[in-house]
Design a protein around this motif. Structure first.
Motif, PDB file in Angstrom:
ATOM      1  N   LYS A   1       0.852  -1.196   0.000  1.00 31.42           N
ATOM      2  CA  LYS A   1       0.000   0.000   0.000  1.00 31.42           C
ATOM      3  C   LYS A   1       0.888   1.246   0.000  1.00 31.42           C
ATOM      4  CE  LYS A   1      -4.037   0.481   0.702  1.00 31.42           C
ATOM      5  NZ  LYS A   1      -5.039   0.702  -0.394  1.00 31.42           N
TER       6      LYS A   1
ATOM      7  N   THR B   1      -1.080   0.845 -11.852  1.00 33.88           N
ATOM      8  CA  THR B   1      -2.154   0.013 -11.309  1.00 33.88           C
ATOM      9  C   THR B   1      -2.910  -0.668 -12.431  1.00 33.88           C
ATOM     10  OG1 THR B   1      -4.097  -0.030  -9.832  1.00 33.88           O
ATOM     11  CG2 THR B   1      -3.852   1.939 -11.176  1.00 33.88           C
TER      12      THR B   1
ATOM     13  N   LEU C   1      -4.572   0.160  -6.979  1.00 28.71           N
ATOM     14  CA  LEU C   1      -4.965   1.370  -6.256  1.00 28.71           C
ATOM     15  C   LEU C   1      -6.474   1.347  -6.039  1.00 28.71           C
ATOM     16  CD1 LEU C   1      -2.867   4.177  -8.053  1.00 28.71           C
ATOM     17  CD2 LEU C   1      -2.299   2.877  -5.977  1.00 28.71           C
TER      18      LEU C   1
ATOM     19  N   ASP D   1      -6.969   5.676  -2.530  1.00 29.03           N
ATOM     20  CA  ASP D   1      -5.630   6.033  -3.027  1.00 29.03           C
ATOM     21  C   ASP D   1      -5.727   7.209  -4.002  1.00 29.03           C
ATOM     22  OD1 ASP D   1      -3.920   4.035  -1.792  1.00 29.03           O
ATOM     23  OD2 ASP D   1      -4.905   2.564  -3.056  1.00 29.03           O
TER      24      ASP D   1
END
Ligand code: GLN
Length: 385
Positions: free
Chosen positions: A150, A171, A180, A184
């Motif tokens: 993360k 991503t 994500l 995010d």
């Protein structure tokens, strides 16, 4: 041997041959199952191959327009609108490139000048940093933490300085399979708000995402979309990595600069394929089935090593699965990847290859874009460790 009169002073002192080439060559040399470099071992759709062939026969074999053929840019625009609800202008905001890597190089080169800082999250796909360095930029690294990788957005915020020109995100993420989420994107939007920072979002695995998760393209958040180059890849989506065709969507002002670079890197991209894709991409069924298709492969691979001592979090997206071998061996990951290729006949990529300081967390990356039989055979060999 011919000796050259003057030696080149290298622009890339930290770069050797890419890990993908190293591991694939070794896999070939030892006749190992190659789960290292990411590419499918099953065939491309017959329909798509026929379309390419037909277009070659029709005579579409000369240079395509520099920005890509209009028909394909129009379908990309429609597809992007249908998926992410933003309309990019095919004439001024979409460029067809010779693969995702070219698009990333063009975008970095368009933006980064000497001493500009670029935020890069590690592990990072290997083409970002050399492109930054060739342009005189300075990579500013943020290390993501195993096992969920993360992003700590506070840390990212603290790394921003007046020199920060660009942030690169990816991503679904290669090599970790992380994705994500909406939060995010919100946090990223918060930290770039009121700055002139640009973003490159490498979304080449946009259609390969699992377990009901949705791909959160940066296109969906206006604060991000207006400053982002979004990169996608037909090679990934249509199982044809060797065709080296992708595209970049970006707002007009960004695309103007992007094309200035693109036109002198490759000028234009393989013509008959563009005509074929303009047809093939019209049918969403040609990419909507990918989550189910690849989830099955991920699960076959994970199932085949279930009884082993590998530790893993199932990949959320991309066609890569990481396995931690800390319970099996304390060898450096690079050495183990080489040894497994030679001794048990399964090639992988050591995760340290994706860190500038070669951080070794005892993790290997395996590509599961393979037919079921290959996955089971590789799993059987790995399960014996
Ligand atoms: N994207 C592929 C991977 O991650 C490799 C592409 C390449 O070999 N340059 O394995």
């Amino acid at each position: 041997m011919i000796t050259s009169k003057s030696a080149i002073i290298t622009k890339l002192p930290n770069v050797g041959t890419t890990i993908f080439t190293v591991m694939s060559s070794l896999a070939n040399e030892y006749n190992a199952i190659n789960l290292s470099q990411g590419f499918p071992n099953f065939p491309v759709s017959d329909e798509l191959i026929s379309l390419v062939n037909q277009n070659m026969k029709k005579g579409y074999n000369q240079y395509a327009p520099m920005m890509g053929i209009k028909e394909l840019r129009e379908v990309i625009s429609e597809k992007t609108y249908n998926l992410y609800n933003v309309k990019y202008n095919p004439d001024s905001e979409i460029t067809v490139t010779s693969g995702g890597t070219e698009a990333i190089f063009d975008a970095i080169t368009a933006v980064v000048k000497t001493n500009d800082e670029v935020i890069v999250f590690e592990p990072a796909y290997d083409c970002y940093v050399p492109a930054i360095e060739l342009n005189g930029g300075i990579p500013v690294y943020i290390s993501l933490k195993y096992p969920d990788y993360k992003i700590d957005w506070n840390e990212a915020k603290n790394k921003i300085t007046p020199k920060t020109k660009l942030i690169i995100v990816n991503t679904p993420h290669n090599p970790t399979g992380a994705v994500l989420d909406e939060n995010d994107l919100k946090q990223l939007a918060n930290i770039v708000q009121n700055t002139n920072i640009f973003i490159i979002s490498d979304e080449v695995y946009e259609h390969i995402i699992f377990d009901g998760l949705k791909h959160n393209s940066l296109i969906t958040v206006p604060e991000l979309q207006q400053r982002s180059f979004i990169v996608s890849s037909f090679g990934k989506t249509f199982h044809a990595t060797g065709w080296k065709t992708g595209y970049c969507v970006a707002p007009k002002e960004l695309t103007v600069e992007f094309r200035k670079i693109h036109q002198f890197v490759t000028f234009s991209t393989f013509t008959p394929l563009q005509y074929a894709l303009a047809d093939f991409l019209k049918n969403p069924a040609n990419y909507n089935g990918l989550p189910k298709f690849y989830k099955k492969k991920r699960n076959i691979f994970l199932n085949s090593i279930k009884k082993s001592k590998f530790i893993f979090v199932p990949s959320k997206g991309s066609y890569f699965q990481n396995l931690c071998y800390s319970e099996i061996s304390d060898e450096p990951d690079y050495d183990l990847a080489i040894r497994l290729t030679k001794e048990i006949g399964v090639a992988s990529v050591p995760l340290s290859a994706f860190y500038h300081d070669k951080k070794d967390e005892k993790i290997l990356r395996f590509c599961f874009a393979k037919d079921d039989e290959t996955l089971n055979r590789a799993g059987e060999r790995l399960a014996k460790l």
